[in-house]
Design a protein around this motif. Sequence first.
Motif, mmCIF file in Angstrom:
data_model
loop_
_atom_site.group_PDB
_atom_site.id
_atom_site.type_symbol
_atom_site.label_atom_id
_atom_site.label_comp_id
_atom_site.label_asym_id
_atom_site.label_seq_id
_atom_site.Cartn_x
_atom_site.Cartn_y
_atom_site.Cartn_z
ATOM 1 N N THR A 1 -61.550 17.033 38.468
ATOM 2 C CA THR A 1 -62.744 17.826 38.990
ATOM 3 C C THR A 1 -62.874 19.383 38.766
ATOM 4 O O THR A 1 -64.000 19.876 38.226
ATOM 5 C CB THR A 1 -62.733 17.637 40.606
ATOM 6 O OG1 THR A 1 -62.764 16.415 40.871
ATOM 7 C CG2 THR A 1 -64.045 18.194 41.274
ATOM 8 N N VAL A 2 -61.601 20.084 38.531
ATOM 9 C CA VAL A 2 -61.527 21.290 38.334
ATOM 10 C C VAL A 2 -61.681 21.807 37.156
ATOM 11 O O VAL A 2 -61.854 22.806 36.552
ATOM 12 C CB VAL A 2 -60.502 21.929 39.161
ATOM 13 C CG1 VAL A 2 -59.187 21.890 38.396
ATOM 14 C CG2 VAL A 2 -60.652 23.557 39.456
ATOM 15 N N ALA B 1 -64.905 16.148 44.393
ATOM 16 C CA ALA B 1 -63.350 15.606 44.662
ATOM 17 C C ALA B 1 -63.527 14.307 45.269
ATOM 18 O O ALA B 1 -62.498 13.293 44.820
ATOM 19 C CB ALA B 1 -62.556 16.906 45.081
ATOM 20 N N ALA B 2 -64.130 14.086 46.263
ATOM 21 C CA ALA B 2 -64.094 13.063 47.194
ATOM 22 C C ALA B 2 -64.484 11.879 46.293
ATOM 23 O O ALA B 2 -63.954 10.781 46.232
ATOM 24 C CB ALA B 2 -64.846 13.111 48.444
ATOM 25 N N VAL B 3 -65.770 11.884 45.648
ATOM 26 C CA VAL B 3 -66.171 10.737 44.665
ATOM 27 C C VAL B 3 -65.448 10.698 43.462
ATOM 28 O O VAL B 3 -64.833 9.154 43.797
ATOM 29 C CB VAL B 3 -67.536 11.378 44.279
ATOM 30 C CG1 VAL B 3 -68.170 10.461 42.961
ATOM 31 C CG2 VAL B 3 -68.730 11.577 45.052
ATOM 32 N N VAL B 4 -64.639 11.483 43.032
ATOM 33 C CA VAL B 4 -63.840 11.203 41.825
ATOM 34 C C VAL B 4 -62.679 10.517 42.506
ATOM 35 O O VAL B 4 -62.026 9.600 41.731
ATOM 36 C CB VAL B 4 -63.538 12.296 41.062
ATOM 37 C CG1 VAL B 4 -62.379 12.032 39.995
ATOM 38 C CG2 VAL B 4 -64.663 12.905 40.193
ATOM 39 N N TRP C 1 -70.182 13.397 38.524
ATOM 40 C CA TRP C 1 -69.177 12.932 39.043
ATOM 41 C C TRP C 1 -69.462 11.392 39.400
ATOM 42 O O TRP C 1 -68.534 10.609 39.527
ATOM 43 C CB TRP C 1 -68.816 13.706 40.249
ATOM 44 C CG TRP C 1 -68.408 15.072 39.881
ATOM 45 C CD1 TRP C 1 -69.056 16.530 40.383
ATOM 46 C CD2 TRP C 1 -67.571 15.581 39.001
ATOM 47 N NE1 TRP C 1 -68.826 17.413 39.711
ATOM 48 C CE2 TRP C 1 -67.642 16.964 39.023
ATOM 49 C CE3 TRP C 1 -66.676 15.133 37.997
ATOM 50 C CZ2 TRP C 1 -66.801 17.787 38.128
ATOM 51 C CZ3 TRP C 1 -65.824 15.842 37.455
ATOM 52 C CH2 TRP C 1 -65.899 17.114 37.311
ATOM 53 N N THR C 2 -70.767 11.124 39.776
ATOM 54 C CA THR C 2 -70.865 9.733 40.220
ATOM 55 C C THR C 2 -70.812 8.769 39.119
ATOM 56 O O THR C 2 -70.099 7.629 39.364
ATOM 57 C CB THR C 2 -72.518 9.724 40.833
ATOM 58 O OG1 THR C 2 -72.384 10.356 41.809
ATOM 59 C CG2 THR C 2 -72.548 7.993 41.259
ATOM 60 N N GLU C 3 -71.308 9.065 38.164
ATOM 61 C CA GLU C 3 -71.105 8.338 36.843
ATOM 62 C C GLU C 3 -69.774 8.145 36.236
ATOM 63 O O GLU C 3 -69.278 7.108 35.869
ATOM 64 C CB GLU C 3 -71.922 8.893 35.667
ATOM 65 C CG GLU C 3 -73.503 8.682 35.965
ATOM 66 C CD GLU C 3 -74.073 10.028 36.803
ATOM 67 O OE1 GLU C 3 -73.205 10.678 37.297
ATOM 68 O OE2 GLU C 3 -75.305 9.884 37.008
#
Length: 421
Positions: free
Chosen positions: A278-279, A24-27, A157-159
């Motif tokens: 994220t969810v 979630a933090a990355v997004v 998530w990083t991409e």
Amino acid sequence: MTSDTTPEQQPPTAAAQPSFLRSAAVVAVGMAIMNLAAYGFTLIAVHRLVPEQFGAVTALLGLLLIGNVIPLGLQASGARRIATHTGPGQAALADSMLRAGRRAAVGLTVVSLVLTPLFVILLHIDSVVSVLLVAPTLGCLSLMGSQLGVLQGGQNWTELAAVYISVGVGRVVLGGGALLVHPSLTSAMVGIALGAVIPAAVGSFLLRGSTGGTPEQVKEVLRETIHGTHTLLAFFVIANADVLLARGLLDKQSSGYYAAGVIVAKACLFLPQFVIVTVFPSLASSPGDTARLRRAIQAVAALGVCCVLGALLLPDIVVAVVGGKEKYAALGPFAWLFALAGSSYAVLQLVVYAAIAQQEKRAALLIWIGLIGLAAAAAIILGAHIATGLAGVKVLVAMTATCALALSAALASGLHRQAAS
């Protein structure tokens, strides 16, 4: 001692399960950079353009916002299909998503080009070239929507964050840069169109090697996209209907106060989007997991409570940000109501995406019914002048929040019954 479970049956280790908070933090960081960059472009535009040109840019951005419902539908359907896919063929499934995105891009571009004369007339824009540039921009957004769906469904998530960042960077660097070189409506739209190419190119690079999608898979994606797009369209209409109701039922000064308050509401609506992104894959892959949905709702609601408390305790700061203390000082005492309305729609947005994840067909109908109810109640109370002026503003925003919460409860209840059956 030997275990009764095979390696395939072993529960996943903590290392194998990506931390939800870290994901979630990355997004969240990616989306925050995207939104800040988009806001940066707006600041450049408002300072470099005369009011008439800035108004035209805002109108064309509104067209892009409406057309972006289709890319969002592509993203939702792609993420759901990838998240629920089991077994081999991941590359072929991803390829079918990307092919569907290319077809949608062509279709949306053609439709936009055909409607260009109508847009020119309705929006009173003299530059035909500027309006024409809406078409390729929407085409690039459609490509990006399908790419985001594949990345989101695969929980890359990083991409995913990289593509979101490239959206903002493209908008502020190329769009803002074009305005710094030559401040005009056409320059702004050229920069926006070129900026939309960047995230589509980044997504294509990240998803290179996806092959093997079949025509039937592509058709299935497009059919599902139509349903998801309809549901999202219903949500975006009801989420923006209050501004139109305020404009039509309140006096000009009161509708101006309402428009300023909506800035607070929109900020609270978009703040928890990283939670939804994220969810969503886990909601799609575990449709009967009502506990997961409940935790997600609690997370979005907790952010909403923080927003409401912030607006309640620091009203002067909120008013200064949205429009200035001198012009909108009267908005301060009830700015928290707009924060409540925006946070309520954030919860509704989460439940809407949960409905798309579970392919709940009745969600759109329920939202349209809610819209009719909201419009009828506003027409009765405000149209009959039962509440006027600032009282009318408070009543309308309270009705908006109530409608969003009622729809959230109704949709969530329906999803619970569907999961239990």
